[in-house]
Design an enzyme around this catalytic site. Structure first.
Site, short mmCIF file in Angstrom:
data_model
loop_
_atom_site.label_atom_id
_atom_site.label_comp_id
_atom_site.label_asym_id
_atom_site.label_seq_id
_atom_site.Cartn_x
_atom_site.Cartn_y
_atom_site.Cartn_z
N THR A 1 90.58 27.94 10.84
CA THR A 1 90.43 26.99 9.87
C THR A 1 88.85 27.04 9.58
O THR A 1 88.03 27.45 10.43
CB THR A 1 90.58 25.53 9.92
OG1 THR A 1 90.11 25.28 11.16
CG2 THR A 1 92.20 25.64 9.97
N ILE B 1 93.92 13.82 10.68
CA ILE B 1 95.47 13.75 10.37
C ILE B 1 95.95 15.05 10.81
O ILE B 1 97.04 15.16 11.59
CB ILE B 1 95.36 13.38 8.90
CG1 ILE B 1 94.89 12.33 8.46
CG2 ILE B 1 96.96 13.48 8.64
CD1 ILE B 1 95.55 11.06 9.20
N LYS C 1 105.95 19.26 20.67
CA LYS C 1 107.63 19.26 20.38
C LYS C 1 108.14 20.63 20.80
O LYS C 1 109.18 20.63 21.41
CB LYS C 1 107.91 18.92 19.12
CG LYS C 1 109.34 18.88 18.81
CD LYS C 1 109.71 18.10 17.50
CE LYS C 1 111.13 17.94 17.31
NZ LYS C 1 111.48 17.48 16.03
N ARG D 1 87.31 11.70 45.63
CA ARG D 1 87.96 12.29 46.93
C ARG D 1 88.72 11.18 47.66
O ARG D 1 89.79 11.71 48.03
CB ARG D 1 86.35 12.26 48.01
CG ARG D 1 85.66 13.44 47.63
CD ARG D 1 84.46 13.20 48.81
NE ARG D 1 83.57 11.93 48.45
CZ ARG D 1 83.07 11.56 49.68
NH1 ARG D 1 83.04 11.99 50.86
NH2 ARG D 1 82.31 10.50 49.31
N HIS E 1 78.95 -3.69 48.98
CA HIS E 1 80.25 -4.29 49.08
C HIS E 1 80.47 -5.08 47.96
O HIS E 1 81.06 -6.28 48.00
CB HIS E 1 80.72 -4.59 50.50
CG HIS E 1 80.77 -3.88 51.64
ND1 HIS E 1 81.47 -2.53 51.34
CD2 HIS E 1 80.05 -3.65 52.78
CE1 HIS E 1 81.22 -1.84 52.68
NE2 HIS E 1 80.54 -2.61 53.38
N ASN F 1 83.21 -17.77 47.53
CA ASN F 1 82.33 -18.60 47.27
C ASN F 1 81.08 -18.28 47.36
O ASN F 1 80.50 -17.74 48.40
CB ASN F 1 82.34 -19.95 48.07
CG ASN F 1 83.76 -20.67 47.58
OD1 ASN F 1 83.91 -21.00 46.27
ND2 ASN F 1 84.57 -20.95 48.63
#
Length: 726
Positions: free
Chosen positions: A246, A339, A350, A430, A486, A624
């Protein structure tokens, strides 16, 4: 392609030889199982003869005037072509004699520049045909490839290709479009003949079912992202696969010198409506959805002049990239909704039993290798894998469109009944949180908000910490540094410059900073790099890195440098529970409208500055959460304890370590991410030296806690906003 010796082709051409060249090229590329062994012209000189000679093909001139009679010319031409399996007329300006017609009956093809039986017969040749077409006011013209019989242009039709006739057309313009159609139609008809797929029955041409599985003959390439397109198309061409393309992709491949066909030559119809309609054509989707195991499908394709398409390489308009900057329903956004591309992918996926669909340039080499290893065809197992990938692409694409236009998931205005969260795989990791867990990184966006400048690949835990650290450091307008370990801060500092902020953050808890993740909100400079040269950290996050700093840090191969961009606002946060997913707005607010001081003692200006810093740090500490800080840095952090008072005890132990190497802060305050259910945590914090406290409030025992603050002589701020972090 039919196995065996190539079909020997003689071409009779009196003109420039463009159709001769098309047949020569098709044979050379392997699209036609034949070889042009002879070119004959009825004129003394012709461009066709020059083309043949250039290709190393025997070229002969046989003018009628050089023969004593038409019968003698007929005999000479018959003898000259003896040994040919097929004769193709390509602008031959003489009527064939009976001897020649008898010798090559059923083996002579002609191409006519109109849709026969209209505008055919004696006198209809060259520009006369196009003049007659325009004069008649018809809307379609084209070309016809047919078997040759005794009468002009009356033999059984093999292939027709149509082109539009425009109201303002000229014969020359129409001729150019028809010629473009001829250049693909003639080789296609010759290919069918050479493969033994044409059958004459009751004056009509029937196409036999092609042997299955056949090799890939034709590829449609239509790309928004043209990465690798030229090399892929060149490799396909070298393997005898015809490339159709195209507009933009066609231009790219043509400029690269590749023998690419424009899509219009396949469909007989130009792209219209500013490119909105390109590939939405029966000639395209019929060629893709054709089942190779059904003879009826093959017959229908032949009847309608549709050519099979075996490979489809498509990627879509960059909707997600446009969506990141354009508002919903804007013209810019709507025009970037693909589209035709989506339809191509779904149709190809398909019919993956016969069609290879490609959405990712990374898969081009795999398909080329498969063609080489499997006699020019792609195994169905690989086709199925690529089909699933195509469906994933279209599903994610549709979800992104629905999300943007419907306010989800790119907006936090509401939670819809169906949540669409398309994810693009960025990379495999990993391992996951632990080495025995597999993991990968996905994104709702095509890429990541950072660029890795150096170091080994990021781990699962590195990524969690890096995102948290970067979010935390961007809470501050002033130069700031945050260190995570952490998924919780172990140090935070601000300063007049980024070096000062960095030193303060590091001094909070140097022991925990070992192996940590560092983020700064200013350029990372050489001085900080020199400081870290002999210290171990995992990741450094910054908006920029000084060249010398990056060079120095590159000597540490395990250290990752991440150059970040700003994170977008209004994100939804997803947390997986396995089959269920929790979704919430991001915790973007630091403070609301409330800043209430219910205690007798009010915070000083210095204490208020310290409270604001402690509150910002506390937002990112695992609940907390307790934070002790002065005006410019955290001095101790207690995180992740089941009891709030235990978090205070942890902070107290950290404070003791801090004070071994640092002077006592002039001002020290305490922040709690949630309310104090009892006065005990407050009391322990005051024992550590906190003179002001900030907390959300909202406990049924707020009055008791406030009374304790008054009794202890400290000020307290209630924010009305909690920052749990689980």
């Amino acid at each position: 392609m039919k196995e065996g010796k190539p079909v020997r082709i003689a071409v009779l051409a009196s003109g420039g030889g463009s159709n001769l060249q098309a047949i020569i090229d098709a044979c050379a590329s392997g699209r036609v199982n034949g070889e042009v062994s002879l070119a004959v012209s009825s004129l003394g000189k012709a461009g066709a003869l020059e083309r043949a000679a250039k290709a190393g093909i025997r070229a002969e001139a046989l003018p009628l005037k050089n023969s004593p009679s038409p019968e003698a010319h007929d005999a000479a031409l018959t003898e000259l072509c003896r040994g040919a399996d097929l004769v193709c007329l390509a602008g031959w300006m003489l009527k064939l004699g009976p001897k020649f017609l008898s010798a090559f009956k059923g083996r002579i093809l002609n191409i006519h520049p109109a849709l026969l039986p209209a505008f055919g017969g004696k006198g209809f040749y060259g520009m006369r045909v196009h003049e007659a077409v325009i004069a008649a006011g018809v809307r379609l013209s084209g070309c016809t490839v047919h078997f040759v019989t005794e009468d002009y242009d009356s033999g059984p039709i093999i292939i027709q290709r149509s082109v539009p006739v425009f109201p303002d057309d000229t014969p020359g313009a129409l001729a150019a479009r028809v010629n473009a159609a001829e250049l693909e139609a003639y080789p296609a008809a010759v290919s069918l003949f050479c493969d033994g797929l044409l059958e004459l029955k009751d004056g009509r041409v029937l196409v036999k079912q092609a042997p299955a599985p056949g090799r890939a003959r034709r590829a449609l390439i239509s790309l928004s992202d043209k990465s690798g397109a030229v090399d892929f198309a060149r490799a396909l061409t070298a393997r005898g696969v015809e490339v159709v393309s195209t507009s933009g992709t066609y231009k790219l491949l043509k400029e690269a010198g590749l023998p690419v066909r424009p899509l219009e030559s396949l469909t007989g119809f130009p792209e219209i409506l500013d490119g909105r309609v390109k590939t939405l054509q029966p000639a395209v989707h019929g060629g893709i959805l054709y089942r190779r195991d059904r003879a009826a499908h093959a017959e229908q394709l032949f009847r309608h002049g549709i050519e099979p398409i075996d490979i489809v390489a498509v990627n879509l308009y960059p909707f997600e990239k446009t969506a990141a900057k354009a508002r919903a329903w804007s013209e810019e956004l709507i025009e970037d909704i693909d589209i035709g591309g989506v339809a191509l992918l779904r149709a190809s996926a398909k019919n993956c039993a016969s069609v290879t669909v490609l959405t990712d340039p990374a898969d081009y080499p795999r398909v080329l290798d498969a063609l080489d290893a499997n006699a020019g065809r792609v195994p169905e197992a690989l086709n199925r894998e690529l089909a699933v990938k195509a469906f994933e692409v279209t599903s994610a694409y549709d979800a992104a469109i629905a999300g943007k236009l419907g306010g989800e998931p790119l907006s936090c205005e509401f939670f819809p009944s169906r949540m669409k969260a398309p994810l693009n795989k960025i990379c495999d990791l990993r391992y996951g949180e632990n080495p025995h867990q597999r993991a990968a990184l996905y994104s709702k966006n095509p890429g990541l908000p950072f660029e890795q400048l150096g170091g080994k690949e990021l781990s699962y835990n590195n990524i969690l910490d890096a995102y948290g650290t970067w979010q935390a450091v961007n809470e501050f307008d002033a130069p700031a540094c945050v260190i995570f370990k952490h998924v919780t801060p172990c140090g935070l500092g601000t300063g007049a410059n980024i070096r000062e902020a960095f030193e303060r953050a590091w001094n909070t808890d140097p022991l925990s900073a070992f192996g940590g993740i560092i983020a700064v909100n200013r350029t990372f400079d050489r001085g900080m790099a020199e400081f870290l040269a002999k210290r171990f950290v995992e990741v450094i996050c910054a908006p920029e890195f000084e060249e010398e700093a990056a060079k120095l840090l590159s000597r540490k191969p395990n250290l990752r440098l991440l150059k970040w961009e700003a994170l977008p606002k209004g994100r939804l946060m997803f947390r997986s529970l396995g089959d269920e997913v929790l979704v919430s707005e991001d915790d973007e607010k630091l403070l609301g409208d409330k800043w209430e001081v219910p205690t007798v003692k009010k915070p000083t200006k210095a204490e208020e500055e310290a409270l604001r810093l402690a509150w910002a740090a506390c937002k990112y500490v695992r609940s907390n959460a307790i934070v002790l800080s002065d005006r410019h840095q955290t001095v101790a952090i207690g995180a992740g304890q089941m009891s709030r008072v235990d978090s205070v005890f942890m902070a107290g132990r950290k404070l003791g370590l801090y004070l071994k190497d640092n002077p006592k802060p002039e001002v020290m305050v305490m922040a709690s991410d949630a309310f104090f259910p009892f006065p005990d945590a407050l009391e322990e914090g005051v024992k550590l030296g906190a003179t002001a406290v900030i907390q959300p409030g909202g406990s049924v025992k707020d009055a008791e806690v406030i009374a304790a603050a008054d009794r202890l002589g400290v000020s307290m701020v209630l924010t009305g906003m909690r920052h749990f972090r689980h």
